[in-house]
Scaffold this active site. Structure first.
Site, mmCIF file in Angstrom:
data_model
loop_
_atom_site.group_PDB
_atom_site.id
_atom_site.type_symbol
_atom_site.label_atom_id
_atom_site.label_comp_id
_atom_site.label_asym_id
_atom_site.label_seq_id
_atom_site.Cartn_x
_atom_site.Cartn_y
_atom_site.Cartn_z
ATOM 1 N N GLU A 200 0.802 -1.227 0.000
ATOM 2 C CA GLU A 200 0.000 0.000 0.000
ATOM 3 C C GLU A 200 0.834 1.276 0.000
ATOM 4 O OE1 GLU A 200 -3.093 -0.529 2.976
ATOM 5 O OE2 GLU A 200 -4.170 -1.869 1.607
ATOM 6 N N GLU A 337 -6.444 -7.960 -1.808
ATOM 7 C CA GLU A 337 -6.914 -7.845 -0.431
ATOM 8 C C GLU A 337 -8.392 -7.488 -0.421
ATOM 9 O OE1 GLU A 337 -5.234 -5.118 2.338
ATOM 10 O OE2 GLU A 337 -3.174 -5.764 2.039
#
Length: 465
Positions: A200, A337
Site C-alpha cells: 500500500e 486484499e
C-alpha cells in the site's frame, strides 16, 4: 486437546495441491505455469507468520508461536483450494524486525522467512511476498527516510538517490537470499509467485475530507504522484533486472489520481485522488506484470458523513473499471486484499474479541459471498473486460485453532468460521474447477534450474537476534 486434534488431522489428511511446473507467468491475461496450465491465485493474506516462527506474537501464550502454526496454515490452504498466501516478508512492529539497521539483517528473522518458504513449498502453496510496508514502524518506509535523514520531506523516499539505493540494496538482499532449508536462492524459488514492491505505497497525504480546505503540503501535491510513479518503474525494473523468474506488481489499493479520467470511481469525497496512486498510469509500466487492487469500503467511507454509498453498486463499479483498465493493458487483474470486520454494538469499543457464530454468518459471510459472487461471475464469463479478473485474496488468516483476535480489528478468519467453511472453500473450489488445463495462447517452456546454492552478499551484514 481439540485444537491439537484438528491440527494433527489436517496433517494426516494432507494431499499436495495441484502441481504446477516451474514459475508462474502471465499469458493472455491469465496466470500460467511452464506447461501452460492455468494458475488461479486464491487464498489468504497472513501478516504474522514471521512473528509466529520467531516466537514474538502479542499476548503469548494465548497466540500460537513456533513452527507448528506455519504447517497448520499451509496444510489448511492445501486441503481447502487455497493456492496462494500473501505473506508480509518483514516485521509489522518493533518486536520482529528483519532489517533493524540499514544493510544489517537479523539472521533469526531471515531464517524464519526461509522456513515459511520451505513449508509453503512442501504443501504446494504459492507465495506473494512484500518487500516492505507503508504503514508500520518496522521494515517500512519511515525507516528508509530515517536512514536517509529525510523525515521532514517524505517525498524524498521516492526521489532521493541515496534512499533509492538503500531500497534497491534491500531488494537485492531478498532476491539473493540463500534459503537455509532448501539451499535455493529466493530469486530461483518457484514457490514464490510474485513480489509486491511495497504494501500500500502512497504519498503521505491523509485528509479524511477535502473540505473545508484543500491540503497544500508537499505530500498532497501532484508532483508526489509523479515521483511515486517514477519510483514504481525504477524499483520494478530493478527487481526484474535481477530476477528474471518472478512476477512483479505494486501491492496497493489501486486509486486513481485526481486528474485521471477514472477518478470518479474512487471511494470517498476526493481524498483517494491525492494519495499519489494512479492505477491506470502505474500499472502501465512494462515491468509491472499484472494489475492488482485492494477493496476496503468500510474503511474508505468511514467518518465521512457527507458521503453515502450503495455497497453493492460501489463493489461492481470498483471491479468493473479496474477490469477495463487491466484489459486495455493486456494484464490479468488480482483482487489482492479484501476483508470485513465483525462489529458488535453491545461491546464497548464496537469490536468483538471473540465473535458469535451468528454475527460472523450475518456480517462477514454475506460480505464475502457478495465478493465471491462477483469474482465467480467475472472469472467464468469468458467475456472481456471482466474475465480479466483472475484471482481473489482475502484478509486475513487466523492461524490459531479457534477464533482469536490479534490486532483488535476482528478481521481474522479462522479455519472453523462459517466464512471459511461455507464461503471461501466452496467458492475457491468452484473457481479452480473452471481453470483451463492448457491455455491455448500460451507457449510451453523448459523449467529453469532451481537448485543452485550459490550466494550473494548484496553488500549486507548479518546479525543474530
Amino acid at each position: 486437546m481439540k485444537a491439537v486434534a484438528v491440527f494433527l488431522a489436517l496433517l494426516v489428511s494432507f494431499q499436495c495441491a495441484a502441481g504446477y511446473t516451474g514459475f508462474i507467468r502471465t499469458s493472455s491475461e491469465k496466470f500460467v505455469d511452464d506447461n501452460c496450465q492455468e494458475f488461479v491465485p486464491l487464498g489468504m493474506n497472513t501478516w504474522l507468520l514471521l512473528e509466529s516462527v520467531v516466537g514474538s506474537l502479542v499476548n503469548p501464550p494465548t497466540n500460537p508461536f513456533g513452527l507448528s502454526p506455519v504447517d497448520f496454515t499451509f496444510s489448511v490452504a492445501a486441503n481447502n483450494s487455497q493456492t496462494t498466501a500473501r505473506v508480509f516478508a518483514h516485521g509489522i512492529n518493533s518486536t520482529v524486525v528483519l532489517q533493524p539497521q540499514q544493510g544489517v539483517y537479523n539472521e533469526t528473522v531471515f531464517k524464519a522467512l526461509d522456513y515459511i518458504i520451505y513449508r509453503a513449498k512442501h504443501y504446494g502453496v504459492k507465495l506473494i511476498l512484500t518487500f516492505s510496508d507503508e504503514w508500520n514502524t518496522a521494515d517500512s518506509k519511515i525507516n528508509y527516510l530515517e536512514w536517509g535523514n529525510a523525515t521532514t520531506n517524505t517525498n524524498l523516499f521516492f526521489t532521493s538517490p541515496t534512499i533509492q539505493g538503500y531500497y534497491q540494496q534491500h531488494i537485492l538482499a531478498m532476491l539473493n537470499r540463500n534459503n537455509t532449508y532448501t539451499g535455493i536462492l529466493y530469486k530461483n524459488e518457484p514457490t514464490i509467485f510474485a513480489w509486491d514492491l511495497m504494501n500500500e505505497v502512497r504519498c503521505e497525504c491523509f485528509p479524511v475530507s477535502l473540505y473545508p480546505a484543500y491540503p497544500t503540503n508537499a505530500e498532497c501535491l501532484p508532483s508526489c504522484a509523479d515521483d511515486l510513479d517514477a519510483w514504481v518503474q525504477i524499483m520494478a525494473n530493478y527487481t526484474k533486472t535481477n530476477d528474471a523468474n518472478h512476477l512483479v506488481t505494486i501491492g496497493y489499493e489501486g486509486f486513481w489520481g485526481e486528474y485521471d479520467a477514472d477518478v470518479q470511481y474512487n471511494p470517498g469525497n476526493g481524498w483517494a485522488g491525492i494519495t499519489g496512486q494512479n492505477f491506470s498510469r502505474n500499472m502501465a509500466h512494462a515491468e509491472i506484470d499484472f494489475a492488482e487492487i485492494h477493496y476496503w469500503p468500510d474503511e474508505w467511507f468511514a467518518n465521512q458523513e457527507d458521503i453515502t454509498y450503495d455497497a453493492a453498486e460501489f463493489l461492481t463499479s470498483w471491479f468493473t473499471q479496474h477490469a477495463i483498465v487491466a484489459n486495455n493493458l493486456g494484464k490479468p487483474l488480482l483482487l489482492e486484499e479484501f476483508g470485513k470486520a465483525v462489529n458488535n454494538s453491545n461491546s464497548g469499543d464496537g469490536v468483538q474479541a471473540n465473535p458469535k457464530a451468528s454475527d460472523v454468518a450475518y456480517i462477514r459471510d454475506t460480505y464475502f459471498s457478495t465478493v465471491y459472487a462477483l469474482a465467480n461471475q467475472s472469472m467464468t464469463s469468458n467475456t472481456a473486460p471482466m474475465d480479466t479478473l483472475r484471482g481473489a485474496m482475502w484478509w486475513q488468516w487466523d492461524m490459531t485453532y479457534s477464533p482469536y483476535v490479534y490486532d483488535g480489528g476482528n478481521l481474522e478468519v479462522s479455519y472453523t468460521d462459517s466464512t471459511f467453511q461455507d464461503v471461501i472453500e466452496p467458492s475457491s473450489a468452484f473457481l479452480l474447477s473452471q481453470a483451463q488445463a492448457t491455455v491455448a495462447t500460451c507457449t510451453k517452456r523448459n523449467q529453469a534450474a532451481t537448485t543452485t546454492t550459490s550466494t550473494a552478499s548484496a553488500g549486507r551484514r548479518l546479525m543474530t537476534a
